[in-house]
Design a protein around this motif. Structure first.
Motif, PDB file in Angstrom:
ATOM      1  N   LEU A   1      34.373  50.180  47.846  1.00 20.51           N
ATOM      2  CA  LEU A   1      33.709  50.505  46.355  1.00 20.51           C
ATOM      3  C   LEU A   1      34.268  50.991  45.339  1.00 20.51           C
ATOM      4  CD1 LEU A   1      29.882  50.657  47.455  1.00 20.51           C
ATOM      5  CD2 LEU A   1      30.843  48.678  46.529  1.00 20.51           C
ATOM      6  N   ALA A   2      34.808  52.306  45.918  1.00 22.00           N
ATOM      7  CA  ALA A   2      35.569  53.144  44.650  1.00 22.00           C
ATOM      8  C   ALA A   2      36.601  52.328  44.386  1.00 22.00           C
ATOM      9  CB  ALA A   2      35.997  54.598  45.455  1.00 22.00           C
ATOM     10  N   TYR A   3      37.538  51.849  45.296  1.00 22.45           N
ATOM     11  CA  TYR A   3      38.790  50.967  45.011  1.00 22.45           C
ATOM     12  C   TYR A   3      38.349  49.810  44.031  1.00 22.45           C
ATOM     13  CZ  TYR A   3      41.997  53.368  48.104  1.00 22.45           C
ATOM     14  OH  TYR A   3      42.557  54.307  48.876  1.00 22.45           O
ATOM     15  N   PHE A   4      37.176  49.194  44.231  1.00 20.29           N
ATOM     16  CA  PHE A   4      36.719  48.163  43.486  1.00 20.29           C
ATOM     17  C   PHE A   4      36.472  48.489  42.014  1.00 20.29           C
ATOM     18  CE2 PHE A   4      33.748  44.812  41.996  1.00 20.29           C
ATOM     19  CZ  PHE A   4      34.607  43.773  42.019  1.00 20.29           C
ATOM     20  N   LYS A   5      35.946  49.521  42.067  1.00 15.64           N
ATOM     21  CA  LYS A   5      35.328  50.150  40.672  1.00 15.64           C
ATOM     22  C   LYS A   5      36.603  50.677  39.605  1.00 15.64           C
ATOM     23  CE  LYS A   5      30.636  51.802  41.210  1.00 15.64           C
ATOM     24  NZ  LYS A   5      29.746  52.956  40.898  1.00 15.64           N
ATOM     25  N   VAL A   6      37.705  50.921  40.250  1.00 14.26           N
ATOM     26  CA  VAL A   6      38.761  51.262  39.482  1.00 14.26           C
ATOM     27  C   VAL A   6      40.039  50.102  39.151  1.00 14.26           C
ATOM     28  CG1 VAL A   6      38.823  53.625  39.728  1.00 14.26           C
ATOM     29  CG2 VAL A   6      40.000  52.361  41.390  1.00 14.26           C
ATOM     30  N   GLY A   7      39.509  48.987  39.908  1.00 10.35           N
ATOM     31  CA  GLY A   7      40.359  47.868  39.581  1.00 10.35           C
ATOM     32  C   GLY A   7      41.295  47.531  40.480  1.00 10.35           C
ATOM     33  N   GLN A   8      41.210  48.259  41.832  1.00  5.29           N
ATOM     34  CA  GLN A   8      42.254  48.180  42.822  1.00  5.29           C
ATOM     35  C   GLN A   8      41.805  47.441  43.881  1.00  5.29           C
ATOM     36  OE1 GLN A   8      43.852  51.711  44.391  1.00  5.29           O
ATOM     37  NE2 GLN A   8      43.691  52.909  42.206  1.00  5.29           N
ATOM     38  N   LYS A   9      41.560  46.079  43.494  1.00 10.05           N
ATOM     39  CA  LYS A   9      41.044  44.944  44.459  1.00 10.05           C
ATOM     40  C   LYS A   9      41.716  44.800  45.640  1.00 10.05           C
ATOM     41  CE  LYS A   9      39.058  42.908  40.511  1.00 10.05           C
ATOM     42  NZ  LYS A   9      38.794  41.560  39.775  1.00 10.05           N
ATOM     43  N   ASP A  10      43.133  44.737  45.728  1.00 10.07           N
ATOM     44  CA  ASP A  10      43.824  44.560  46.999  1.00 10.07           C
ATOM     45  C   ASP A  10      43.558  45.812  47.967  1.00 10.07           C
ATOM     46  OD1 ASP A  10      45.170  42.303  46.158  1.00 10.07           O
ATOM     47  OD2 ASP A  10      46.887  43.489  45.335  1.00 10.07           O
ATOM     48  N   ASN A  11      43.445  47.196  47.425  1.00  7.60           N
ATOM     49  CA  ASN A  11      42.906  48.060  48.158  1.00  7.60           C
ATOM     50  C   ASN A  11      41.682  47.678  48.820  1.00  7.60           C
ATOM     51  OD1 ASN A  11      45.557  49.447  48.232  1.00  7.60           O
ATOM     52  ND2 ASN A  11      44.772  50.616  46.548  1.00  7.60           N
ATOM     53  N   ALA A  12      40.526  47.405  47.997  1.00 12.43           N
ATOM     54  CA  ALA A  12      39.287  47.220  48.288  1.00 12.43           C
ATOM     55  C   ALA A  12      39.231  46.313  49.283  1.00 12.43           C
ATOM     56  CB  ALA A  12      38.448  46.869  47.031  1.00 12.43           C
ATOM     57  N   ARG A  13      39.984  45.122  49.212  1.00 15.56           N
ATOM     58  CA  ARG A  13      39.904  44.027  50.236  1.00 15.56           C
ATOM     59  C   ARG A  13      40.494  44.520  51.548  1.00 15.56           C
ATOM     60  NH1 ARG A  13      39.879  38.801  49.660  1.00 15.56           N
ATOM     61  NH2 ARG A  13      40.429  38.903  47.201  1.00 15.56           N
TER      62      ARG A  13
ATOM     63  N   LEU B   1      34.306  39.722  46.120  1.00 20.03           N
ATOM     64  CA  LEU B   1      35.485  39.872  45.653  1.00 20.03           C
ATOM     65  C   LEU B   1      36.339  38.655  45.495  1.00 20.03           C
ATOM     66  CD1 LEU B   1      37.887  41.862  44.985  1.00 20.03           C
ATOM     67  CD2 LEU B   1      38.290  41.900  47.170  1.00 20.03           C
ATOM     68  N   ASP B   2      36.180  37.706  46.849  1.00 19.84           N
ATOM     69  CA  ASP B   2      36.719  36.345  46.771  1.00 19.84           C
ATOM     70  C   ASP B   2      36.209  35.616  45.605  1.00 19.84           C
ATOM     71  OD1 ASP B   2      38.074  37.097  48.999  1.00 19.84           O
ATOM     72  OD2 ASP B   2      36.702  36.265  50.262  1.00 19.84           O
ATOM     73  N   ASN B   3      34.938  35.886  44.835  1.00 20.36           N
ATOM     74  CA  ASN B   3      34.536  34.914  44.140  1.00 20.36           C
ATOM     75  C   ASN B   3      34.847  35.476  42.508  1.00 20.36           C
ATOM     76  OD1 ASN B   3      33.470  32.513  45.570  1.00 20.36           O
ATOM     77  ND2 ASN B   3      31.925  34.201  46.191  1.00 20.36           N
ATOM     78  N   THR B   4      35.483  36.604  42.452  1.00 21.11           N
ATOM     79  CA  THR B   4      35.650  37.324  41.392  1.00 21.11           C
ATOM     80  C   THR B   4      37.222  37.098  40.806  1.00 21.11           C
ATOM     81  OG1 THR B   4      34.465  39.318  41.925  1.00 21.11           O
ATOM     82  CG2 THR B   4      36.023  39.540  40.464  1.00 21.11           C
TER      83      THR B   4
END
Length: 87
Positions: A47-59, A82-85
């Motif tokens: 969630l934290a990674y996603f909030k800062v735009g680090q989508k690969d790390n979030a995934r 994430l897959d739909n964003t």
């Protein structure tokens, strides 16, 4: 001590400003270092990674969370979003 880091990470993530999310990433990682990974910690880190735009790390960490608990619905839902964003 890992629980303290996890709680600090969760609180920082809820506050949600850029500095707080950076703190959340630090504290989630520290909790994982001290106590080992589990689905809940990895989900929060994602969630934290996603909030800062680090989508690969979030995934990656959400996928790792599902390795610890294949039925962890929060991680499943997050990966679906994430897959739909786009972007």
């Amino acid at each position: 001590m890992a629980a303290v880091h996890y709680n600090l990470a969760s609180a920082s993530l809820q506050i949600g400003g850029p500095d707080e999310v950076a703190r959340a990433i630090f504290h989630f990682n520290r909790a994982i270092e001290l106590d080992g990974p589990d689905a809940q910690k990895l989900y929060g880190l994602g969630l934290a990674y996603f909030k800062v735009g680090q989508k690969d790390n979030a995934r990656q960490v959400w996928s790792d969370a599902l390795k610890f608990d294949p039925e962890y619905n929060s991680a499943k839902s997050a990966l679906s979003v994430l897959d739909n964003t786009k972007g």
